[in-house]
Design an enzyme around this catalytic site. Structure first.
Site, PDB file in Angstrom:
ATOM      1  N   ASP A   1       0.825  -1.215   0.000  1.00  0.00           N
ATOM      2  CA  ASP A   1       0.000   0.000   0.000  1.00  0.00           C
ATOM      3  C   ASP A   1       0.856   1.259   0.000  1.00  0.00           C
ATOM      4  O   ASP A   1       1.733   1.429   0.860  1.00  0.00           O
ATOM      5  CB  ASP A   1      -0.886   0.027   1.250  1.00  0.00           C
ATOM      6  CG  ASP A   1      -1.947  -1.062   1.248  1.00  0.00           C
ATOM      7  OD1 ASP A   1      -2.222  -1.631   0.170  1.00  0.00           O
ATOM      8  OD2 ASP A   1      -2.504  -1.326   2.328  1.00  0.00           O
TER       9      ASP A   1
ATOM     10  N   GLY B   1      -3.320  -5.415   1.631  1.00  0.00           N
ATOM     11  CA  GLY B   1      -4.106  -6.467   0.973  1.00  0.00           C
ATOM     12  C   GLY B   1      -5.061  -7.037   1.998  1.00  0.00           C
ATOM     13  O   GLY B   1      -4.678  -7.305   3.146  1.00  0.00           O
TER      14      GLY B   1
ATOM     15  N   GLY C   1      -6.514  -9.898   2.443  1.00  0.00           N
ATOM     16  CA  GLY C   1      -6.200 -11.207   3.018  1.00  0.00           C
ATOM     17  C   GLY C   1      -5.048 -11.125   4.006  1.00  0.00           C
ATOM     18  O   GLY C   1      -5.150 -11.592   5.150  1.00  0.00           O
ATOM     19  N   ALA C   2      -3.936 -10.514   3.569  1.00  0.00           N
ATOM     20  CA  ALA C   2      -2.765 -10.411   4.444  1.00  0.00           C
ATOM     21  C   ALA C   2      -3.104  -9.590   5.682  1.00  0.00           C
ATOM     22  O   ALA C   2      -2.705  -9.930   6.802  1.00  0.00           O
ATOM     23  CB  ALA C   2      -1.604  -9.783   3.680  1.00  0.00           C
TER      24      ALA C   2
ATOM     25  N   GLY D   1     -20.082   1.021  14.818  1.00  0.00           N
ATOM     26  CA  GLY D   1     -19.857  -0.321  15.363  1.00  0.00           C
ATOM     27  C   GLY D   1     -20.278  -1.401  14.383  1.00  0.00           C
ATOM     28  O   GLY D   1     -20.164  -1.227  13.168  1.00  0.00           O
TER      29      GLY D   1
ATOM     30  N   ASP E   1      -6.877   7.313  10.268  1.00  0.00           N
ATOM     31  CA  ASP E   1      -6.843   6.567   9.007  1.00  0.00           C
ATOM     32  C   ASP E   1      -7.692   5.304   9.186  1.00  0.00           C
ATOM     33  O   ASP E   1      -7.346   4.436   9.988  1.00  0.00           O
ATOM     34  CB  ASP E   1      -5.389   6.204   8.663  1.00  0.00           C
ATOM     35  CG  ASP E   1      -5.256   5.497   7.318  1.00  0.00           C
ATOM     36  OD1 ASP E   1      -6.285   5.131   6.714  1.00  0.00           O
ATOM     37  OD2 ASP E   1      -4.107   5.292   6.875  1.00  0.00           O
TER      38      ASP E   1
ATOM     39  N   ASP F   1     -10.595  -4.977   7.889  1.00  0.00           N
ATOM     40  CA  ASP F   1      -9.716  -6.152   7.959  1.00  0.00           C
ATOM     41  C   ASP F   1      -9.339  -6.449   9.413  1.00  0.00           C
ATOM     42  O   ASP F   1      -9.287  -7.612   9.820  1.00  0.00           O
ATOM     43  CB  ASP F   1      -8.453  -5.910   7.131  1.00  0.00           C
ATOM     44  CG  ASP F   1      -8.772  -5.664   5.670  1.00  0.00           C
ATOM     45  OD1 ASP F   1      -9.783  -6.197   5.186  1.00  0.00           O
ATOM     46  OD2 ASP F   1      -8.019  -4.924   5.010  1.00  0.00           O
TER      47      ASP F   1
HETATM   48  O1  RIB Z   1      -8.877  -3.121   3.223  1.00  0.00           O
HETATM   49  C1  RIB Z   1      -7.732  -2.358   3.003  1.00  0.00           C
HETATM   50  C2  RIB Z   1      -6.906  -2.974   1.924  1.00  0.00           C
HETATM   51  O2  RIB Z   1      -7.630  -2.924   0.710  1.00  0.00           O
HETATM   52  C3  RIB Z   1      -5.603  -2.271   1.642  1.00  0.00           C
HETATM   53  O3  RIB Z   1      -4.540  -2.856   2.340  1.00  0.00           O
HETATM   54  C4  RIB Z   1      -5.479  -2.344   0.131  1.00  0.00           C
HETATM   55  O4  RIB Z   1      -4.333  -2.995  -0.316  1.00  0.00           O
HETATM   56  C5  RIB Z   1      -6.729  -3.033  -0.356  1.00  0.00           C
HETATM   57  O5  RIB Z   1      -6.526  -4.374  -0.522  1.00  0.00           O
END
Ligand code: RIB
Length: 307
Positions: A14, A40, A42-43, A236, A258, A264
């Site tokens: 990113d 990403g 997933g990561a 929430g 941010d 995620d």
């Molecule tokens: O959800 C945030 C992510 O979405 C970021 O890390 C970006 O790479 C996109 O995959």
């Protein structure tokens, strides 16, 4: 040993540009602050799942990650993070002929809101065939998103369901073209945000808000999803299961700098907690706390604390 949490999904690097306002059409804005972070969906979710484990009991799961990266500096950066976090990456594919996914993230300084443009690179190769060796059937829980090819997502969900492995599907990102057409009855928890929920309900372009979230969640359950959690940003999350009233779990009030990756952070922590604690409400509340903390720092994986 307890079965691991398996996270399958994307890896991106990113580049995050933060400015008081976002550019209009045809406009160039200079003077943005730059942050770089491994990312990403997933990561990010896998990293969140391992970093939150210190606040869970001894039953906190190990985390296995399935994804694809190029053979480049961005992949090396992500692999260093995975190693520091002791994530199991035996099933991370390294491809010589494509780049690691890359995302340009614009963050509006006043609100912390973001917009993302992504070039998938190696992520677009995470097909059903590429996942053939990933031990989905041995997982304690599968957490998967929608930032990798639809046939891979479909095959992973079907394999998990066939083996009795519970599935959390975070349908991000999604539009009509990228909807993998999963059988909702094979999804234990679907975790859309306000925009993704509208797409799942065939109302693309709408935004579900806190006021309409209970009706939207009920519609998701009527489609056949076995459980639904709507992530509602600072409001929430709303947790809905058949047979009981939907419950709003409010987020703690924080100063957000941010919000990128907050969904995620929620999904990773929720999934880890589902394997370690007894109830979905408790696990969702844990996920909300972890995600709320992450928005007080910059970046994606750089904003996820080690608890
Ligand atoms: O959800 C945030 C992510 O979405 C970021 O890390 C970006 O790479 C996109 O995959």
């Amino acid at each position: 040993m307890a079965s691991p949490l398996l996270v399958i999904g994307s890896v991106n690097y990113d580049l995050i540009f933060r400015h008081p306002r976002l550019p209009r059409q045809g406009e160039t804005i200079t003077g943005a602050e730059l942050f770089e972070s491994c990312g990403g969906k997933g990561a990010n979710q896998a990293v969140a799942a391992v970093r939150c484990r210190g606040a869970l009991d001894e039953a906190a799961p190990s985390v296995l990650f399935g994804g694809a990266v190029g053979n480049d500096a961005h992949a090396a950066a992500q692999r260093r993070v995975f190693e520091q976090d002791e994530l199991d990456t035996r099933y991370l594919l390294v491809l010589d002929d494509c780049h690691t996914g890359l995302s340009a993230v614009w963050v509006e300084a006043g609100t912390g809101d973001n917009r993302i443009m992504n070039s998938p690179g190696a992520n677009s190769r995470l097909t059903a065939d590429a996942l053939a060796a990933t031990p989905i059937e041995e997982a304690g829980l599968l957490l998967i998103q929608n930032e990798t090819p639809a046939d891979g997502v479909r095959s992973a969900v079907e394999r998990a369901h066939g083996a009795g492995v519970p599935v959390i599907w975070n349908p991000a990102p999604i539009d009509e073209a990228s909807d993998p057409g999963l059988d909702p009855r094979h999804i234990d928890w679907v975790t859309p945000n306000e925009v993704e929920c509208a797409v799942l309900l065939g109302r693309t372009g709408e935004r579900i808000d806190a006021g309409s979230s209970a009706d939207a969640a009920a519609e998701l359950l009527r489609l056949g999803y076995r459980g639904a959690i709507l992530t509602l940003g600072p409001a929430g999350v709303l947790v809905a299961k058949p047979g009981s009233p939907a419950e709003l779990i409010p987020a703690p009030q924080v100063d957000a700098v941010d919000t990128t990756g907050a969904g995620d952070a929620f999904n990773g922590a929720f999934a880890a907690a589902m394997l370690a604690t007894s109830g979905s409400h408790e696990a969702a509340a844990f996920g909300v706390r972890y995600a709320s903390d992450s928005v007080t720092r910059h970046g994606t994986q750089t904003s996820f604390a080690r608890w």
